[in-house]
Design a protein around this motif. Structure first.
Motif, short mmCIF file in Angstrom:
data_model
loop_
_atom_site.label_atom_id
_atom_site.label_comp_id
_atom_site.label_asym_id
_atom_site.label_seq_id
_atom_site.Cartn_x
_atom_site.Cartn_y
_atom_site.Cartn_z
N HIS A 83 0.83 -1.20 0.00
CA HIS A 83 0.00 0.00 0.00
C HIS A 83 0.87 1.25 0.00
O HIS A 83 1.98 1.25 0.53
N LEU A 84 0.32 2.32 -0.55
CA LEU A 84 0.94 3.64 -0.55
C LEU A 84 0.11 4.52 0.39
O LEU A 84 -1.11 4.62 0.24
N HIS A 85 0.76 5.13 1.37
CA HIS A 85 0.08 6.00 2.32
C HIS A 85 0.62 7.41 2.14
O HIS A 85 1.82 7.63 2.21
N GLY A 86 -0.28 8.37 1.91
CA GLY A 86 0.12 9.75 1.71
C GLY A 86 -0.14 10.18 0.29
O GLY A 86 -0.54 9.39 -0.57
N SER A 87 0.10 11.46 0.03
CA SER A 87 -0.13 12.04 -1.28
C SER A 87 1.22 12.23 -1.98
O SER A 87 2.05 13.01 -1.51
N PRO A 88 1.45 11.53 -3.09
CA PRO A 88 2.77 11.57 -3.74
C PRO A 88 2.99 12.83 -4.59
O PRO A 88 3.07 12.76 -5.81
N ALA A 89 3.12 13.97 -3.92
CA ALA A 89 3.38 15.23 -4.61
C ALA A 89 4.83 15.64 -4.35
O ALA A 89 5.43 15.24 -3.34
N VAL A 90 5.39 16.42 -5.24
CA VAL A 90 6.76 16.90 -5.07
C VAL A 90 6.90 17.59 -3.72
O VAL A 90 6.07 18.41 -3.33
N GLY A 91 7.94 17.20 -2.97
CA GLY A 91 8.21 17.78 -1.65
C GLY A 91 7.48 17.10 -0.50
O GLY A 91 7.78 17.34 0.66
N MET A 142 12.04 10.16 -8.05
CA MET A 142 11.72 9.05 -7.14
C MET A 142 10.56 8.20 -7.65
O MET A 142 10.23 7.18 -7.08
N SER A 143 9.95 8.62 -8.75
CA SER A 143 8.88 7.83 -9.37
C SER A 143 9.45 6.50 -9.83
O SER A 143 10.61 6.40 -10.22
N GLY A 144 8.63 5.46 -9.80
CA GLY A 144 9.07 4.15 -10.28
C GLY A 144 8.29 3.02 -9.66
O GLY A 144 7.30 3.23 -8.94
N LEU A 145 8.75 1.82 -9.92
CA LEU A 145 8.13 0.61 -9.39
C LEU A 145 8.90 0.15 -8.16
O LEU A 145 10.10 -0.13 -8.23
N TYR A 146 8.21 0.08 -7.03
CA TYR A 146 8.80 -0.34 -5.76
C TYR A 146 8.29 -1.75 -5.43
O TYR A 146 7.08 -1.98 -5.42
N VAL A 147 9.22 -2.66 -5.19
CA VAL A 147 8.89 -4.06 -4.92
C VAL A 147 9.26 -4.40 -3.49
O VAL A 147 10.34 -4.07 -3.01
N VAL A 161 4.36 -1.64 -5.76
CA VAL A 161 3.59 -0.41 -5.80
C VAL A 161 4.24 0.48 -6.86
O VAL A 161 5.46 0.64 -6.88
N ALA A 162 3.43 1.05 -7.73
CA ALA A 162 3.92 2.02 -8.71
C ALA A 162 3.75 3.40 -8.11
O ALA A 162 2.65 3.80 -7.74
N LEU A 163 4.85 4.12 -7.95
CA LEU A 163 4.82 5.46 -7.38
C LEU A 163 4.98 6.48 -8.50
O LEU A 163 5.95 6.43 -9.24
#
Length: 165
Positions: A83-91, A142-147, A161-163
């Motif tokens: 799971h991804l927790h939070g909003s993936p915005a710059v900064g 930092m975007s990418g595929l995290y395994v 997770v794809a970020l």
């Protein structure tokens, strides 16, 4: 304790337990040792097993006729959920989490980014026991595929997770 298997007067008897269709002596009795075999082991087979040898016409038991062994059936991790927790915005900051419902012993977790370029993570960003990865001050790179790989002595399983920042 419940009796699982007996040998008496030349007869092997498998007792009525959940082990009945899966248990037996490893070798013909009296030709080798009296090792027990359990086929298709399950986590529930874990426990303490005791072998008792009683010799007919033995006047006294010296306590040397009992052997005890503890059996722990290892279970590979189930496929974890990521799971991804939070909003993936710059900064911004986000936390990736990874959790497997099963595994004995409890699995450890290792995060890595596989694409576009490989990257591995270490504490304090990564918590191997909890399965979390904290990414701070996000940038577009930092975007990418995290395994996440959940692993113990019995095996491993993974999720991703794809970020997109």
């Amino acid at each position: 304790p419940e009796q699982v298997l007996t040998y008496l007067d030349g007869t092997v008897k498998v007792e009525e337990t959940e082990l009945k269709p899966r248990v037996g002596f490893l070798h013909p009795v009296l030709s080798h040792n009296i090792s027990l075999v359990i086929n298709v082991t399950r986590e529930g087979d874990s426990g303490q097993y005791m072998c008792t040898v009683n010799v007919v016409d033995e006047a006294t038991s010296t306590g040397k006729n009992v052997a005890v062994i503890n059996l722990t059936v290892l279970v590979p991790p189930a496929v974890p959920t990521c799971h991804l927790h939070g909003s993936p915005a710059v900064g911004a900051n986000v936390t990736l989490s990874c959790s497997s419902e099963k595994g004995k012993p409890s699995p450890g977790y290792q995060w890595q980014r596989t694409a576009p370029t490989p990257q591995v993570f270490f504490p304090p960003a990564q918590d191997q026991a909890r399965g979390t990865l904290k990414l701070t001050n996000l940038s577009l790179e930092m975007s990418g595929l995290y395994v996440c790989v959940a692993e113990n002595r019995a095996g491993s399983a993974e999720c991703s997770v794809a970020l997109e920042v």
